[in-house]
Design an enzyme around this catalytic site. Structure first.
Site, PDB file in Angstrom:
ATOM      1  N   ASP A  84      26.255 100.609  13.139  1.00  0.00           N
ATOM      2  CA  ASP A  84      26.720 101.939  13.522  1.00  0.00           C
ATOM      3  C   ASP A  84      28.114 101.916  14.160  1.00  0.00           C
ATOM      4  OD1 ASP A  84      26.231 104.709  13.712  1.00  0.00           O
ATOM      5  OD2 ASP A  84      25.594 104.530  15.798  1.00  0.00           O
ATOM      6  N   HIS A  85      28.897 102.947  13.871  1.00  0.00           N
ATOM      7  CA  HIS A  85      30.216 103.152  14.470  1.00  0.00           C
ATOM      8  C   HIS A  85      31.102 101.924  14.374  1.00  0.00           C
ATOM      9  CE1 HIS A  85      30.017 107.260  15.928  1.00  0.00           C
ATOM     10  NE2 HIS A  85      28.784 107.029  16.351  1.00  0.00           N
ATOM     11  N   THR A 236      21.077 107.613  23.745  1.00  0.00           N
ATOM     12  CA  THR A 236      21.016 107.797  25.198  1.00  0.00           C
ATOM     13  C   THR A 236      19.622 108.153  25.684  1.00  0.00           C
ATOM     14  OG1 THR A 236      23.344 108.469  25.216  1.00  0.00           O
ATOM     15  CG2 THR A 236      22.020 109.095  27.111  1.00  0.00           C
TER      16      THR A 236
END
Length: 291
Positions: A84-85, A236
C-alpha cells in the site's frame, strides 16, 4: 488456504455489488487479528502493508510479508496481500517476490502530468509481473501526519472527467478517490461527498477504492458501498482498538510486565473491530439496490 489475489477479491465484490475490506497491518498481532475477525464473520479480507509500515520495520519488507503469507495459509477465509501507498520504485519491485498480488502506487503528491507518467510506468511494470495495480487521484489527506486538505482546495477532490482520462491513460486496475475521507482520523466524524461519488461511479469503469475509512461513521461506510466503492481501506481503527485495550489493561494491572498479557487483549480488541467493520460493509446494499 493459499494467498488469494486482491484483484479476484475486488472483482467478486464488484460482481456482488459490495465491497471487500482491506486492513493495514504493522505487527504480527495486527495480522492475526485481521484474519481472526474476518473468520468470525466468514468474509474474505485483504492484508495491506504500507511503505510507512516497511519503514517502521527498519526498511525490511520480507519479515512482515512472510508472516502474513504463513498466517493466510492457515486461514479459513480467502486472504490477499497488498502493498500500500508505494512511492519508492525499489520497494515496488520487491512486491512479486514477497507474495503480494497487488500494489497501490501513490504518485498523487505530484502534479497531474507527473503523476500520470509515473503511474503509467508503474502500471506497465506491474502488469508485466502479473500484479493488479491501484493508483490515487486527488488528495486523501492525513498521510504521514500531514493535515487533511481544505475540501475547497483545487485538486483536493477527484474530478470525474479528469479521473476517466487518468484511468484510460495510465492503465491502472483500480482508482482511490478523494471524496471527503482522510487518513489517520481518530474520530469518526468525516462525511463523504455522496454526489461526487455517484458521478465518479458513473464516469469510471474500474473499481473505486476508499482510503481513510477509519474516520467514517457506519452510515457513511454504508453510503460508500451503496455509491460504488468496492475496496475499503482501514488502518487507524485497528490502532485505536489496540492502544485502547492495552491502556485499559495496564491501568487495571500496573504490575504487569509480560507483554503477552497486554498484547493478547489488544489483539482481541482489533479482531472485534475487524468483525464489526466487515459486518457493516457487508450489510450495505450495493449500487442500484432497492430496499
Amino acid at each position: 488456504m493459499p494467498l488469494a489475489a486482491t484483484g479476484d477479491l475486488v472483482a467478486a465484490a464488484t460482481a456482488g455489488r459490495g465491497a471487500v475490506a482491506a486492513f493495514n497491518v504493522i505487527t504480527l498481532e495486527h495480522i492475526e487479528a485481521v484474519i481472526a475477525g474476518a473468520e468470525a464473520v466468514h468474509a474474505p479480507v485483504v492484508l495491506q502493508v504500507s511503505e510507512n509500515a516497511v519503514r517502521f520495520r527498519r526498511g525490511s519488507l520480507l519479515p512482515l510479508a512472510r508472516a502474513a503469507t504463513e498466517a493466510a495459509a492457515r486461514a479459513s477465509v480467502p486472504v490477499a496481500l497488498h502493498l500500500d501507498h508505494v512511492q519508492s520504485d525499489a520497494l515496488l519491485r520487491q512486491a512479486p517476490g514477497a507474495g503480494f498480488s497487488s500494489v497501490m502506487y501513490d504518485a498523487s503528491r505530484l502534479p497531474y502530468d507527473d503523476n500520470l507518467a509515473a503511474t503509467r510506468a508503474a502500471a506497465d511494470w506491474a502488469h508485466a509481473q502479473g500484479l493488479w495495480i491501484e493508483a490515487e487521484l486527488g488528495q486523501v489527506g492525513g498521510k504521514s501526519g500531514e493535515p487533511p486538505p481544505d475540501p475547497h482546495t483545487p485538486g483536493a477532490r477527484t474530478d470525474p472527467v479528469q479521473a476517466a482520462g487518468f484511468v484510460a491513460d495510465s492503465g491502472v486496475d483500480a482508482l482511490a478517490v478523494a471524496i471527503g475521507s482522510s487518513h489517520a482520523m481518530a474520530t469518526r466524524t468525516a462525511a463523504l461527498d455522496r454526489a461526487l461519488l455517484e458521478r465518479l461511479s458513473a464516469a469510471l469503469d474500474v473499481p473505486l477504492v476508499l482510503h481513510g475509512s477509519s474516520g467514517l461513521p457506519d452510515d457513511e461506510l454504508t453510503a460508500a458501498v451503496t455509491g460504488g466503492i468496492t475496496k475499503v481501506n482501514i488502518g487507524t481503527a485497528l490502532n485505536i482498538a489496540l492502544t485502547g485495550a492495552i491502556r485499559a489493561f495496564l491501568a487495571a494491572h500496573p504490575e504487569a510486565v509480560d507483554s503477552r498479557a497486554y498484547l493478547s487483549v489488544g489483539r482481541e480488541a482489533m479482531a472485534r473491530a475487524v468483525a464489526r467493520l466487515v459486518t457493516v460493509l457487508h450489510g450495505a446494499p450495493g449500487p442500484g439496490a432497492t430496499s
